[in-house]
Design a protein around this motif. Structure first.
Motif, mmCIF file in Angstrom:
data_model
loop_
_atom_site.group_PDB
_atom_site.id
_atom_site.type_symbol
_atom_site.label_atom_id
_atom_site.label_comp_id
_atom_site.label_asym_id
_atom_site.label_seq_id
_atom_site.Cartn_x
_atom_site.Cartn_y
_atom_site.Cartn_z
ATOM 1 N N ALA A 66 52.991 -18.152 -14.469
ATOM 2 C CA ALA A 66 53.026 -17.559 -15.815
ATOM 3 C C ALA A 66 53.767 -16.223 -15.802
ATOM 4 N N PRO A 67 54.606 -15.997 -16.797
ATOM 5 C CA PRO A 67 55.241 -14.681 -16.916
ATOM 6 C C PRO A 67 54.163 -13.609 -17.102
ATOM 7 N N LYS A 68 54.467 -12.407 -16.701
ATOM 8 C CA LYS A 68 53.518 -11.289 -16.785
ATOM 9 C C LYS A 68 52.855 -11.210 -18.157
ATOM 10 N N LYS A 69 53.618 -11.506 -19.184
ATOM 11 C CA LYS A 69 53.123 -11.458 -20.565
ATOM 12 C C LYS A 69 51.907 -12.366 -20.776
ATOM 13 N N TYR A 70 51.860 -13.490 -20.056
ATOM 14 C CA TYR A 70 50.788 -14.473 -20.232
ATOM 15 C C TYR A 70 49.794 -14.513 -19.072
ATOM 16 N N GLU A 71 49.958 -13.627 -18.120
ATOM 17 C CA GLU A 71 49.110 -13.605 -16.937
ATOM 18 C C GLU A 71 47.616 -13.485 -17.287
ATOM 19 N N SER A 72 47.297 -12.566 -18.157
ATOM 20 C CA SER A 72 45.907 -12.357 -18.554
ATOM 21 C C SER A 72 45.347 -13.591 -19.273
ATOM 22 N N LEU A 73 46.144 -14.212 -20.100
ATOM 23 C CA LEU A 73 45.711 -15.413 -20.816
ATOM 24 C C LEU A 73 45.397 -16.540 -19.840
ATOM 25 N N THR A 74 46.251 -16.734 -18.823
ATOM 26 C CA THR A 74 45.976 -17.805 -17.858
ATOM 27 C C THR A 74 44.679 -17.526 -17.087
ATOM 28 N N GLY A 75 44.412 -16.262 -16.815
ATOM 29 C CA GLY A 75 43.159 -15.906 -16.149
ATOM 30 C C GLY A 75 41.951 -16.222 -17.012
ATOM 31 N N PHE A 113 25.691 -20.051 -7.613
ATOM 32 C CA PHE A 113 26.009 -18.626 -7.695
ATOM 33 C C PHE A 113 27.460 -18.319 -7.338
ATOM 34 N N MET A 114 28.174 -19.324 -6.859
ATOM 35 C CA MET A 114 29.606 -19.145 -6.580
ATOM 36 C C MET A 114 30.435 -19.171 -7.864
ATOM 37 N N GLN A 115 29.954 -19.875 -8.866
ATOM 38 C CA GLN A 115 30.723 -20.023 -10.098
ATOM 39 C C GLN A 115 31.002 -18.681 -10.781
ATOM 40 N N PRO A 116 30.024 -17.795 -10.905
ATOM 41 C CA PRO A 116 30.335 -16.485 -11.489
ATOM 42 C C PRO A 116 31.375 -15.709 -10.674
ATOM 43 N N LEU A 117 31.389 -15.915 -9.359
ATOM 44 C CA LEU A 117 32.394 -15.245 -8.523
ATOM 45 C C LEU A 117 33.797 -15.792 -8.814
ATOM 46 N N LEU A 118 33.877 -17.101 -9.047
ATOM 47 C CA LEU A 118 35.173 -17.694 -9.406
ATOM 48 C C LEU A 118 35.646 -17.167 -10.757
ATOM 49 N N ILE A 119 34.727 -17.039 -11.683
ATOM 50 C CA ILE A 119 35.071 -16.501 -13.011
ATOM 51 C C ILE A 119 35.570 -15.070 -12.874
ATOM 52 N N PHE A 120 34.860 -14.266 -12.097
ATOM 53 C CA PHE A 120 35.269 -12.883 -11.855
ATOM 54 C C PHE A 120 36.643 -12.838 -11.200
ATOM 55 N N TRP A 121 36.864 -13.672 -10.202
ATOM 56 C CA TRP A 121 38.135 -13.744 -9.493
ATOM 57 C C TRP A 121 39.270 -14.058 -10.480
ATOM 58 N N ALA A 122 39.062 -15.035 -11.327
ATOM 59 C CA ALA A 122 40.093 -15.415 -12.293
ATOM 60 C C ALA A 122 40.420 -14.261 -13.247
ATOM 61 N N LEU A 123 39.412 -13.594 -13.733
ATOM 62 C CA LEU A 123 39.636 -12.502 -14.690
ATOM 63 C C LEU A 123 40.229 -11.278 -14.024
ATOM 64 N N LYS A 124 39.717 -10.919 -12.874
ATOM 65 C CA LYS A 124 40.151 -9.689 -12.180
ATOM 66 C C LYS A 124 41.571 -9.803 -11.638
ATOM 67 N N SER A 125 41.918 -10.957 -11.095
ATOM 68 C CA SER A 125 43.239 -11.113 -10.464
ATOM 69 C C SER A 125 44.368 -11.264 -11.468
ATOM 70 N N THR A 126 44.027 -11.479 -12.722
ATOM 71 C CA THR A 126 45.063 -11.660 -13.760
ATOM 72 C C THR A 126 45.003 -10.593 -14.850
ATOM 73 N N LYS A 127 44.092 -9.661 -14.694
ATOM 74 C CA LYS A 127 43.932 -8.609 -15.707
ATOM 75 C C LYS A 127 45.158 -7.710 -15.734
ATOM 76 N N ARG A 128 45.581 -7.333 -16.925
ATOM 77 C CA ARG A 128 46.764 -6.468 -17.068
ATOM 78 C C ARG A 128 46.400 -5.041 -16.794
#
Length: 128
Positions: A66-75, A113-128
């Motif tokens: 994803a282009p930087k513009k859509y990085e947060s959305l993909t997360g 309890f791994m699922q919340p970590l995956l959610i955090f990973w997705a949001l944190k690694s793609t946050k602008r």
């Protein structure tokens, strides 16, 4: 290491993990993934595994490309996906289905309890 470098590694790792998991849905781990499909899903278990595998491959590719513009959305979409598949993890725990080495109640509970970590990973690694 710079935080941007760590974030980029985390983002690419997330994308690669999704692509690998999606590939597993379609090939080498297909039978194991069926154990996670809740009985209330109105599709055949195998169809659910295939469709979710295709979605994971597409999502992993989007996270990486994803282009930087859509990085947060993909997360956010990845986080929503991880939220959506949580009932499958719960069904595996509730129904005591062994799969992926989760062969005790304790292991299946820990997986929840791994699922919340995956959610955090997705949001944190793609946050602008």
């Amino acid at each position: 290491m710079k935080s941007q470098t760590i974030k980029k590694i985390a983002k690419y790792g997330l994308g690669a993990m999704l692509i690998l998991a999606g590939t597993g849905h379609l090939t080498f781990a297909r039978k194991k993934f069926r154990a996670q499909v809740p009985d209330w899903v109105p599709l055949k278990k195998d169809d659910t595994v295939v469709y979710s595998g295709i979605a994971e491959i597409a999502l992993g590719t989007a996270v990486i490309a994803a282009p930087k513009k859509y990085e947060s959305l993909t997360g956010k979409i990845a986080a929503a996906f991880f939220t959506a598949v949580f009932p499958g993890n719960y069904a595996q725990y509730k129904n005591r289905k062994n799969s992926f080495g989760l062969d005790t109640d304790g292991k299946r509970l820990a997986r929840l309890f791994m699922q919340p970590l995956l959610i955090f990973w997705a949001l944190k690694s793609t946050k602008r």
